[in-house]
Each structure stands twice: as C-alpha cells, then as structure tokens.
Design an enzyme around this catalytic site. Structure first.
Site, PDB file in Angstrom:
ATOM      1  N   ASP A  18       8.202  -7.353  -6.848  1.00  0.00           N
ATOM      2  CA  ASP A  18       9.125  -6.270  -7.188  1.00  0.00           C
ATOM      3  C   ASP A  18      10.005  -6.643  -8.383  1.00  0.00           C
ATOM      4  O   ASP A  18      10.365  -7.813  -8.551  1.00  0.00           O
ATOM      5  CB  ASP A  18      10.002  -5.972  -5.962  1.00  0.00           C
ATOM      6  CG  ASP A  18      10.686  -4.612  -6.059  1.00  0.00           C
ATOM      7  OD1 ASP A  18      10.340  -3.833  -6.975  1.00  0.00           O
ATOM      8  OD2 ASP A  18      11.567  -4.338  -5.223  1.00  0.00           O
ATOM      9  N   ARG A  31       8.860   0.687 -18.904  1.00  0.00           N
ATOM     10  CA  ARG A  31       8.492   0.038 -17.634  1.00  0.00           C
ATOM     11  C   ARG A  31       7.112  -0.615 -17.703  1.00  0.00           C
ATOM     12  O   ARG A  31       6.871  -1.653 -17.091  1.00  0.00           O
ATOM     13  CB  ARG A  31       8.498   1.086 -16.520  1.00  0.00           C
ATOM     14  CG  ARG A  31       9.856   1.693 -16.225  1.00  0.00           C
ATOM     15  CD  ARG A  31       9.719   2.788 -15.164  1.00  0.00           C
ATOM     16  NE  ARG A  31       9.086   2.279 -13.954  1.00  0.00           N
ATOM     17  CZ  ARG A  31       9.737   1.596 -13.012  1.00  0.00           C
ATOM     18  NH1 ARG A  31      11.028   1.372 -13.127  1.00  0.00           N
ATOM     19  NH2 ARG A  31       9.107   1.152 -11.956  1.00  0.00           N
ATOM     20  N   ASN A  66       2.775   4.416  -4.859  1.00  0.00           N
ATOM     21  CA  ASN A  66       2.880   4.295  -6.321  1.00  0.00           C
ATOM     22  C   ASN A  66       2.177   5.428  -7.073  1.00  0.00           C
ATOM     23  O   ASN A  66       2.433   5.645  -8.258  1.00  0.00           O
ATOM     24  CB  ASN A  66       2.331   2.942  -6.802  1.00  0.00           C
ATOM     25  CG  ASN A  66       3.221   1.761  -6.464  1.00  0.00           C
ATOM     26  OD1 ASN A  66       2.771   0.625  -6.389  1.00  0.00           O
ATOM     27  ND2 ASN A  66       4.508   2.017  -6.244  1.00  0.00           N
ATOM     28  N   TRP A  67       1.296   6.192  -6.396  1.00  0.00           N
ATOM     29  CA  TRP A  67       0.665   7.350  -7.059  1.00  0.00           C
ATOM     30  C   TRP A  67       1.718   8.356  -7.492  1.00  0.00           C
ATOM     31  O   TRP A  67       1.475   9.181  -8.376  1.00  0.00           O
ATOM     32  CB  TRP A  67      -0.319   8.048  -6.113  1.00  0.00           C
ATOM     33  CG  TRP A  67      -1.576   7.291  -5.849  1.00  0.00           C
ATOM     34  CD1 TRP A  67      -1.904   6.645  -4.691  1.00  0.00           C
ATOM     35  CD2 TRP A  67      -2.691   7.096  -6.729  1.00  0.00           C
ATOM     36  NE1 TRP A  67      -3.148   6.059  -4.793  1.00  0.00           N
ATOM     37  CE2 TRP A  67      -3.655   6.331  -6.040  1.00  0.00           C
ATOM     38  CE3 TRP A  67      -2.958   7.499  -8.051  1.00  0.00           C
ATOM     39  CZ2 TRP A  67      -4.866   5.959  -6.623  1.00  0.00           C
ATOM     40  CZ3 TRP A  67      -4.184   7.127  -8.619  1.00  0.00           C
ATOM     41  CH2 TRP A  67      -5.117   6.369  -7.906  1.00  0.00           C
ATOM     42  N   ARG A  69       4.394   7.826  -9.061  1.00  0.00           N
ATOM     43  CA  ARG A  69       5.075   7.441 -10.310  1.00  0.00           C
ATOM     44  C   ARG A  69       4.539   8.280 -11.482  1.00  0.00           C
ATOM     45  O   ARG A  69       3.477   8.909 -11.359  1.00  0.00           O
ATOM     46  CB  ARG A  69       4.846   5.950 -10.568  1.00  0.00           C
ATOM     47  CG  ARG A  69       5.511   5.115  -9.484  1.00  0.00           C
ATOM     48  CD  ARG A  69       5.574   3.671  -9.847  1.00  0.00           C
ATOM     49  NE  ARG A  69       6.352   2.967  -8.840  1.00  0.00           N
ATOM     50  CZ  ARG A  69       6.978   1.826  -9.015  1.00  0.00           C
ATOM     51  NH1 ARG A  69       6.911   1.220 -10.179  1.00  0.00           N
ATOM     52  NH2 ARG A  69       7.668   1.265  -8.051  1.00  0.00           N
TER      53      ARG A  69
END
Ligand code: FPP
Length: 246
Positions: A18, A31, A66-67, A69
C-alpha cells in the site's frame, strides 16, 4: 506442520503493498508513476525474501475492488503485471522461484492470461521460493469460488458432504496446499486487511510499517521478520509453564 522454517524465518510472508498513490502524490507525480516505482520494490523484496529463506511470498498486486479506480490506472496496473512477467521471468527462473497467480481469471484479457499461464508453467518445478501474486483477488470471492468447487465435487459424487472439513475446504481455495501466511505486512501505516487472504490469515501475525510501498526496502523487511521472531504465537492455546515455584 511447523509454522516456521528452522531458522525462525516465517515460512509464508504475505504483503499488502500500500501507498504507491501517496508516494507519487507527495512528489506531484501521477499515481501511475507510484505503481511503476512499486514494481522496483517488488523486485527488491522478491530477491531478498528468497535470500532470507522465506518459502512463500504472497503479494497483493490488484484487488477486485481496484476495478473501480480510474480507467487509466486500471490499465496501468494490468500493463505492469505484463511488463513484470516479460522483463523478470528469466531471472525468476534462474532464482528458482515458482510463480503462481491467485484470484479470478475470467475478467483478465487473453494476452495477460497467456502470460500468466506461461510463467506458471515455466516455473512449475522451481522450489527455492514460491511467489504468489494476488491479482484480481478478493478473499470473499475466493471463498465463494471454493464453495462452488466443493459443491460441484459433491454433485459429481467425488466428495461426501460429511467429509468436507476445514482441511478439505482449504484445498478448494486458490492457495490449495500452500501453508497459511505466518506474517502479513501492510505498508503505509494503514491497519486494515482489505479482503486479503481472509481464510488463510486466521492465525497470522500482522505488521504495519509506516513506509509507503515504493520506499519499502530490505532493512524494513528484516525489521518485520525480527519483530515477528519476538512474538509468542499461541494458536488459541495457553502458554507453556516455564518454571514452577514451590
Ligand atoms: C496500493 O497502493 C497498491 C496497489 C493498488 C497496486 C500494487 C501494485 C504494485 C506494487 C505494482 C504491480 C505489481 C506487480 C507484481 C507487477 P495505492 O495506490 O492504494 O496507494 P495509496 O493508498 O497511497 O493511494
């Protein structure tokens, strides 16, 4: 099975990597560059864990959540796994690392899927260290898929309902016969498990170093191992009596 290798090093270390986004944000970078930098930490820690005698290293590289994002970040993360396999597979083969990917495969594109299957096949006989990449992974999803597999085995007449116990059920999980993690590390100071290895971590010890994943290095990994070595693991039992006073 004993939970530790002979030297007191955990047999299985699992890491929630993380802090890539914050690492980039603090530098005014996108990012995606944080994730790229994170791959360098992956390389470092894979090499180092092998040298330390860790038997299984599991890295949480992409969660089912996470999909959600931004599209560009999702495609960067998909691309990073492809690039990692392309650039590092030969070294992993030479290092004796066995690669395995856990998580749902149905949502992955065919190119990535082919690369994963090739990496798993090429390294299937390596036994120095087992590198497990959790990709499109969610602990609850894994448990549901395992329950389906168990139900299918019952329906085929291969498994009696009464024979389904914890050990048999664990065999239907993506992790199959791998030992449970002894130590779970989450970097960046956050203290959550975020749907990671829910079944397997029932008796794991946790470590929450403050470092963001791109900054996580060999010394910090060793620090987590030292901290782990000093913990008393009781697995629900009482501590042994060490002295008797009269
Ligand atoms: C969490 O940081 C990290 C991820 C969602 C992805 C982790 C991926 C890598 C380290 C690189 C890919 C790995 C391989 C094996 C190729 P975050 O983005 O949630 O950070 P933040 O909490 O600071 O925003």
């Amino acid at each position: 099975m004993p939970p530790l290798t002979h030297s007191g090093v955990p047999r299985h270390v699992a890491i929630i990597m993380d802090g890539n986004g914050r690492w980039a944000g603090r530098r005014g970078l996108p990012r995606t560059l944080g994730h790229r930098k994170g791959v360098e930490s992956v390389r470092r820690i894979v090499r180092h864990a092998g040298n330390r005698g860790v038997g299984v290293l599991t890295l949480y590289a992409f969660s089912r959540e996470n999909w959600n994002r931004p599209k560009a970040e999702v495609s960067e993360l998909m691309g990073l796994l492809q690039r990692y396999i392309r650039s590092d597979l030969e070294e992993l083969v030479e290092q004796g690392v066995r690669v395995q990917v856990i998580g749902g495969r149905h949502d992955l594109n065919s190119t990535l899927l082919g690369m994963i299957e090739n990496a798993e096949a090429r390294t299937a006989h390596n036994d120095r260290m087992h590198l497990v990449l959790a990709f499109n992974y969610g602990g609850r999803d894994e448990i549901v898929r395992a329950a389906r597999r168990a139900a299918e085995a019952v329906a085929r007449g291969e498994l009696a309902v009464e024979a389904l116990d914890e050990a048999r059920f664990a065999g239907f999980l993506d992790t199959g016969t791998l030992p449970d993690p002894d130590l779970v590390i989450r970097t960046s100071g956050e203290q959550r498990i975020s749907n990671f290895l829910l079944w397997q971590s029932a008796y794991a010890e946790y470590s929450f170093p403050d470092a963001l994943w791109p900054d996580f290095d060999e010394a910090m990994f060793d620090e987590a191992l030292r901290d782990f070595a000093g913990r008393e693991r009781r697995f629900g039992t009482v501590p042994p009596v060490t002295s008797v006073s009269t």
